[in-house]
Design a protein around this motif. Structure first.
Motif, short mmCIF file in Angstrom:
data_model
loop_
_atom_site.label_atom_id
_atom_site.label_comp_id
_atom_site.label_asym_id
_atom_site.label_seq_id
_atom_site.Cartn_x
_atom_site.Cartn_y
_atom_site.Cartn_z
N HIS A 51 38.12 34.45 32.09
CA HIS A 51 38.08 32.98 32.18
C HIS A 51 37.65 32.39 30.84
O HIS A 51 36.47 32.36 30.50
CB HIS A 51 37.16 32.56 33.32
N TYR A 95 46.51 31.45 37.48
CA TYR A 95 45.29 30.72 37.81
C TYR A 95 45.53 29.22 37.63
O TYR A 95 46.19 28.79 36.67
CB TYR A 95 44.15 31.13 36.88
N ASP A 130 37.50 38.46 41.42
CA ASP A 130 36.65 37.30 41.15
C ASP A 130 35.62 37.10 42.24
O ASP A 130 34.45 36.85 41.95
CB ASP A 130 37.50 36.03 41.01
N GLN A 177 39.65 28.66 39.47
CA GLN A 177 39.81 30.11 39.55
C GLN A 177 40.65 30.53 40.75
O GLN A 177 40.79 31.72 41.00
CB GLN A 177 38.45 30.79 39.62
#
Ligand SMILES: [Zn+2]
Length: 302
Positions: A51, A95, A130, A177
């Motif tokens: 990220h 994403y 995640d 996300q």
């Protein structure tokens, strides 16, 4: 600790070596692999290497465009020299942050890119790596990750069920996300220079699947994408970067032009053989701008 120790050394290496290294690679092409872009003002959670902050991404694009010709994915098969190294920008996983904030930065600079989509996750799903990343931000322990990828074939539901039995509940992730919606993908494509490729249907470890399931994982996403969007390119990014000789053959049979790994460095030269194991240069979040320059100059080839 490492940024303090490494950054001065990286800047010194950049000033000394990068221009020469780029000159040496002026006929070569590299394919950059990104994951998520964290919109300005928001905080990243989950696997920390995936990220990347929007502002850092913007600086990377400015640096890249100064020294490289940023070209579309079709250029991978073209042997041509522009006098500068060429670069292709790709994103895995679609994403929401990449599809919105990432695409906004690309559009602002009129740069092309390809987003690899796993349709089973489109419209708000999250990924196991995640939701299972430790709350401290350290990511999943390597032995747990290996079990998830190999014993559980990287299948999302199987990994989540196993983690729950271990007493590791899934944590929620921020909106950016989760995976973009069809409408967001359509909006990204409408910007003009974004194309969509396949990241398989459900992001399993292809090397662990039987032949029937393997074929479905490869053909279904292309059909899904083509029935919804015109800007579809027949390229595959292997989930987790994992493939086998059988996977490569099935990918060719399913009608793809080629398949990308997640690492391996620059393309070796004209792409004739090995089209189904094409290397990329991964851009992890957390590297310095100098670290980025070392990668795009070919001085770091991981
Ligand atoms: Zn992926």
């Amino acid at each position: 600790v490492w940024p303090l120790l490494k950054r001065p050394a990286e800047w010194a290496a950049c000033r000394a070596g990068a221009p020469l290294a780029r000159r040496f690679r002026r006929q070569r092409l590299l394919v950059l692999a990104y994951h998520n872009i964290v919109p300005d003002g928001e905080r990243a959670r989950g696997d920390p290497s995936l990220h990347l902050a929007q502002r850092e991404f913007a600086h990377q694009l400015d640096l890249l465009a100064r020294t490289h010709d940023v070209v579309s994915i079709a250029d991978v098969l073209l042997a041509r020299s522009t006098g500068r190294p060429r670069a292709v920008i790709t994103f895995d996983d679609a994403y929401r942050g990449a599809v919105t904030a990432g695409v906004a930065e690309l559009t602002r600079r009129n740069l092309p890119a390809t987003i690899f989509v796993a349709p089973a996750f489109v419209d708000g799903a999250s990924f196991w790596w995640d939701v299972l990343a430790s709350a401290g931000g350290g990511g999943l322990a390597p032995e747990l990750r290996a079990h998830a990828l190999h014993e559980l074939a990287g299948r999302d539901a199987a990994v989540r069920g196993w983690a729950e039995r271990l007493g590791r509940p899934a944590q929620s992730v921020p909106q950016h996300q989760t995976v973009a919606s069809e409408a967001e993908l359509a909006q990204a494509v409408a910007s003009g220079r974004i194309t969509l490729g396949s990241h398989t249907w459900s992001h399993a470890n292809l090397a662990r699947l039987g032949s029937a399931e393997l074929e479905l994982e490869l053909t279904r996403p292309l059909q899904w994408l083509k029935s919804r969007f015109t800007a579809v390119v027949p390229w595959l990014s292997y989930p987790y970067g994992i493939r086998s000789p059988e996977v490569e053959q099935a990918t060719a049979r399913a009608g793809y032009e080629g398949g990308f790994l997640i690492s391996g460095g620059w393309l070796p030269g004209p792409v004739s053989t090995a089209r189904f194991a094409l290397p990329r240069v991964n851009v992890p979040a957390g590297i310095s701008l100098a670290g980025f320059e070392l990668r795009i100059s070919g001085l770091i080839t991981r």
